[in-house]
Design an enzyme around this catalytic site. Structure first.
Site, PDB file in Angstrom:
ATOM      1  N   VAL A  16       5.720  65.965  15.836  1.00 34.50           N
ATOM      2  CA  VAL A  16       5.580  64.334  15.672  1.00 34.50           C
ATOM      3  C   VAL A  16       6.602  63.830  16.127  1.00 34.50           C
ATOM      4  O   VAL A  16       6.444  62.608  16.766  1.00 34.50           O
ATOM      5  CB  VAL A  16       4.868  64.217  14.096  1.00 34.50           C
ATOM      6  CG1 VAL A  16       4.566  62.813  14.048  1.00 34.50           C
ATOM      7  CG2 VAL A  16       3.791  65.017  13.674  1.00 34.50           C
ATOM      8  N   GLU A 122       0.880  55.829   6.869  1.00 30.45           N
ATOM      9  CA  GLU A 122      -0.282  56.022   7.393  1.00 30.45           C
ATOM     10  C   GLU A 122      -0.447  57.302   7.941  1.00 30.45           C
ATOM     11  O   GLU A 122      -1.646  57.803   8.029  1.00 30.45           O
ATOM     12  CB  GLU A 122      -0.480  54.718   8.621  1.00 30.45           C
ATOM     13  CG  GLU A 122      -1.903  54.932   9.128  1.00 30.45           C
ATOM     14  CD  GLU A 122      -2.743  54.296   8.035  1.00 30.45           C
ATOM     15  OE1 GLU A 122      -2.721  52.992   7.831  1.00 30.45           O
ATOM     16  OE2 GLU A 122      -3.724  54.910   7.432  1.00 30.45           O
ATOM     17  N   LYS A 198      -3.994  64.316   0.447  1.00 31.57           N
ATOM     18  CA  LYS A 198      -4.439  62.945   0.968  1.00 31.57           C
ATOM     19  C   LYS A 198      -5.360  62.258  -0.033  1.00 31.57           C
ATOM     20  O   LYS A 198      -5.216  61.242  -0.231  1.00 31.57           O
ATOM     21  CB  LYS A 198      -5.138  63.569   2.374  1.00 31.57           C
ATOM     22  CG  LYS A 198      -4.077  63.894   3.330  1.00 31.57           C
ATOM     23  CD  LYS A 198      -4.589  64.386   4.448  1.00 31.57           C
ATOM     24  CE  LYS A 198      -3.767  65.084   5.629  1.00 31.57           C
ATOM     25  NZ  LYS A 198      -4.382  66.216   6.304  1.00 31.57           N
TER      26      LYS A 198
HETATM   27  N1  NAP Z   1       1.857  68.032  13.358  1.00 27.18           N
HETATM   28  C1  NAP Z   1       0.870  67.296  12.935  1.00 27.18           C
HETATM   29  O1  NAP Z   1      -0.365  67.457  13.524  1.00 27.18           O
HETATM   30  C2  NAP Z   1       0.686  66.571  11.647  1.00 27.18           C
HETATM   31  C3  NAP Z   1      -0.099  65.291  11.404  1.00 27.18           C
HETATM   32  C4  NAP Z   1       0.027  64.536  10.287  1.00 27.18           C
HETATM   33  C5  NAP Z   1       1.210  64.770   9.683  1.00 27.18           C
HETATM   34  N2  NAP Z   1       2.411  65.538   9.915  1.00 27.18           N
HETATM   35  C6  NAP Z   1       3.561  65.632   9.019  1.00 27.18           C
HETATM   36  O2  NAP Z   1       4.633  65.362  10.077  1.00 27.18           O
HETATM   37  C7  NAP Z   1       5.517  65.860   9.374  1.00 27.18           C
HETATM   38  C8  NAP Z   1       6.226  66.666  10.630  1.00 27.18           C
HETATM   39  O3  NAP Z   1       5.511  67.713  11.131  1.00 27.18           O
HETATM   40  P1  NAP Z   1       5.653  68.320  12.460  1.00 27.18           P
HETATM   41  O4  NAP Z   1       4.397  69.098  12.911  1.00 27.18           O
HETATM   42  O5  NAP Z   1       6.215  67.524  13.352  1.00 27.18           O
HETATM   43  O6  NAP Z   1       6.567  69.538  12.050  1.00 27.18           O
HETATM   44  P2  NAP Z   1       7.648  70.491  13.120  1.00 27.18           P
HETATM   45  O7  NAP Z   1       7.094  70.472  14.613  1.00 27.18           O
HETATM   46  O8  NAP Z   1       7.788  71.888  12.321  1.00 27.18           O
HETATM   47  O9  NAP Z   1       9.180  69.838  13.212  1.00 27.18           O
HETATM   48  C9  NAP Z   1       9.898  69.839  12.054  1.00 27.18           C
HETATM   49  C10 NAP Z   1      11.158  69.067  12.364  1.00 27.18           C
HETATM   50  O10 NAP Z   1      12.045  68.901  11.143  1.00 27.18           O
HETATM   51  C11 NAP Z   1      13.111  69.451  11.181  1.00 27.18           C
HETATM   52  N3  NAP Z   1      13.654  69.535  10.019  1.00 27.18           N
HETATM   53  C12 NAP Z   1      13.373  70.441   9.051  1.00 27.18           C
HETATM   54  N4  NAP Z   1      14.055  70.321   7.918  1.00 27.18           N
HETATM   55  C13 NAP Z   1      14.930  69.406   8.293  1.00 27.18           C
HETATM   56  C14 NAP Z   1      16.087  68.896   7.627  1.00 27.18           C
HETATM   57  N5  NAP Z   1      16.489  69.249   6.313  1.00 27.18           N
HETATM   58  N6  NAP Z   1      16.866  67.891   7.857  1.00 27.18           N
HETATM   59  C15 NAP Z   1      16.484  67.200   9.285  1.00 27.18           C
HETATM   60  N7  NAP Z   1      15.727  68.056  10.075  1.00 27.18           N
HETATM   61  C16 NAP Z   1      14.903  68.908   9.606  1.00 27.18           C
HETATM   62  C17 NAP Z   1      13.148  70.590  12.200  1.00 27.18           C
HETATM   63  O11 NAP Z   1      14.390  70.635  12.795  1.00 27.18           O
HETATM   64  P3  NAP Z   1      14.493  71.484  14.007  1.00 27.18           P
HETATM   65  O12 NAP Z   1      13.957  71.184  15.172  1.00 27.18           O
HETATM   66  O13 NAP Z   1      16.123  71.593  14.095  1.00 27.18           O
HETATM   67  O14 NAP Z   1      14.210  72.878  13.508  1.00 27.18           O
HETATM   68  C18 NAP Z   1      12.102  69.830  13.229  1.00 27.18           C
HETATM   69  O15 NAP Z   1      12.413  69.322  14.169  1.00 27.18           O
HETATM   70  C19 NAP Z   1       5.305  66.700   8.297  1.00 27.18           C
HETATM   71  O16 NAP Z   1       5.262  66.136   7.119  1.00 27.18           O
HETATM   72  C20 NAP Z   1       3.592  67.140   8.723  1.00 27.18           C
HETATM   73  O17 NAP Z   1       3.057  67.475   7.415  1.00 27.18           O
HETATM   74  C21 NAP Z   1       2.253  66.648  11.032  1.00 27.18           C
END
Ligand code: NAP
Length: 398
Positions: A16, A122, A198
């Protein structure tokens, strides 16, 4: 109205986070600039230059030019620290982290009030679908009677595969994991926890009730087996994981996440793959149906973008329903028509918990009961680990 210039401190550059970066590049009209990005892993190769990143969150918190924190990390505990620190230091926040928001809803509400700073989320609820803003603004006065829907994209993808390709649950889950739609430890999604988080957020914005996660029953799709799939296929039904909340006759609210059989007449029947669908029912508008992508980089980033844009004119949730509500409580006083698969030897014991039985079936391995059961009895059976069972909702009985 002149719009604020926004300097963003971004946490997370995964699916994201990078999606947001790309979306912002294509939205030059919005005066929002990512000033610094905090990530975790020093060894990861990044899509953009290293000069854009920091590994120290204080580089963001101590930068006086940064007036918006966008939190898009995958660790709910670290997200809680980031979001609360930001609110306490008077920085507006956008987050997509439903687990963190659901677990700390009341405290986050209090911090927003105390420091007079907005927290918008959102994307935490159905990704691209603008459901929270609609509940806050559009349904301000028209009273909601119910809200129900498919709010988790991963489980909907698994169930869609199961029905379209006649796969077993395990095979469908494996495919979802291979495509990256389900995590290697997928229980947050398949156990219905993500849908519950949610639902908790929706409950606050639709009925003004702030629940704790443990207050809401969540039954996932992880126990769905052959008999219920056969039952659905023979009757031309599909199984969907449905989160719902509705007003009871006594004015209180019942809310739960339970897999449900849906027929072709049901609006949720054709909500497939990673799409989410939510049906609201109100006193005056009657039914309305929202549908949109519930996961993915750009769909999720679009909701984050909309929140960032809203901050440029100082938008904040007023939590109008919470302010309006008095003495509303959650109630298990509702009867449900359900399908319960069970072990042969448990049939007699389980039947005693039903007020009426419509159908009872046994084969040489297992069996099922369909009939009416109170939510309270269903909850008790669900948490009784001595039973190997699976519940699928047929309909609300009263
Ligand atoms: N993916 C979806 O379709 C989706 C949909 C709705 C909501 N969300 C929500 O959006 C959020 C992000 O999801 P995502 O899918 O983008 O996750 P992701 O692809 O696993 O990416 C997570 C990111 O968070 C970083 N991170 C983890 N711990 C950290 C910390 N302590 N300090 C700084 N950075 C940190 C990671 O760093 P590194 O790059 O260094 O590993 C990575 O860049 C979550 O809350 C998820 O529930 C996701």
């Amino acid at each position: 109205m002149s719009r604020k210039k926004l300097n963003i401190g971004l946490f997370g550059f995964g699916c994201v986070g990078f999606g947001l970066y790309e979306v912002l590049q294509k939205t030059p009209g919005l005066k929002a600039n990512i000033k610094n990005i905090c990530v975790k892993d020093r060894n990861k190769t990044r899509e953009i230059g290293v000069e854009n990143f920091t590994f120290d969150k204080n580089d963001i918190f101590n930068d006086p030019e940064i007036n918006v924190i966008v939190e898009l990390i995958d660790d709910a505990d670290a997200a809680y620290e980031i979001v609360t620190t930001a609110l306490k230091s008077g920085k507006a926040v956008v987050s997509a982290n439903k687990k963190m928001i659901a677990e700390h809803f009341e405290e986050l509400l209090e911090l927003q009030r105390k420091h007079n700073v907005p927290l918008l989320y959102e994307a935490a609820c159905c990704a691209s679908m603008p459901i929270i803003r609609n509940l806050e603004e559009y349904y301000d006065n028209d009273l909601l009677e119910s809200i129900q829907g498919i709010v988790n994209g991963s489980t909907n993808y698994i169930l869609t595969k199961t029905f379209k390709e006649n796969l077993s649950y395990d095979e469908a889950l494996k495919q979802a994991q291979e495509k990256g739609f389900a995590e290697s430890n997928p229980i947050l999604d398949t156990g219905g926890f993500d849908a519950k988080y949610k639902l908790l957020i929706l409950l606050a914005h639709s009925f003004g009730y702030i629940a704790k996660p443990e207050d809401l029953l969540n039954i996932g799709i992880n126990n769905i087996g052959g008999l219920e799939l056969k039952y659905a296929r023979e009757k031309g039904l599909k199984i969907k994981l449905v989160a719902q909340a509705f007003k009871n006759n006594d004015g209180n609210i019942s809310a739960f996440v339970i897999p449900k059989f849906v027929d072709t007449e049901d609006r949720l029947f054709n909500v497939d793959d990673v799409f989410n669908g939510v049906i609201t029912k109100t006193s005056f508008a009657d039914e309305q149906f929202f549908v949109g992508k519930g996961a993915g980089a750009h769909p999720t980033a679009s909701a984050v973008l909309s929140d960032i844009s809203a901050l440029s004119y100082d938008y904040q949730y007023e939590y109008k329903k919470i302010a309006q509500q008095e003495n509303i409580s959650l109630s298990d006083d509702v009867n449900l028509k359900v399908f319960l698969r069970h072990q042969i030897e448990d049939a007699a014991t389980l039947k005693k918990h039903f007020s009426t039985i419509d159908e009872s079936y046994l084969n040489h391995e297992s069996g099922y009961i369909t009939g009416t059961i109170s939510l309270e009895n269903l909850r008790n059976i669900h948490f009784d680990e001595s039973f190997d069972k699976s519940f699928v909702l047929l309909e609300i009985a009263n």
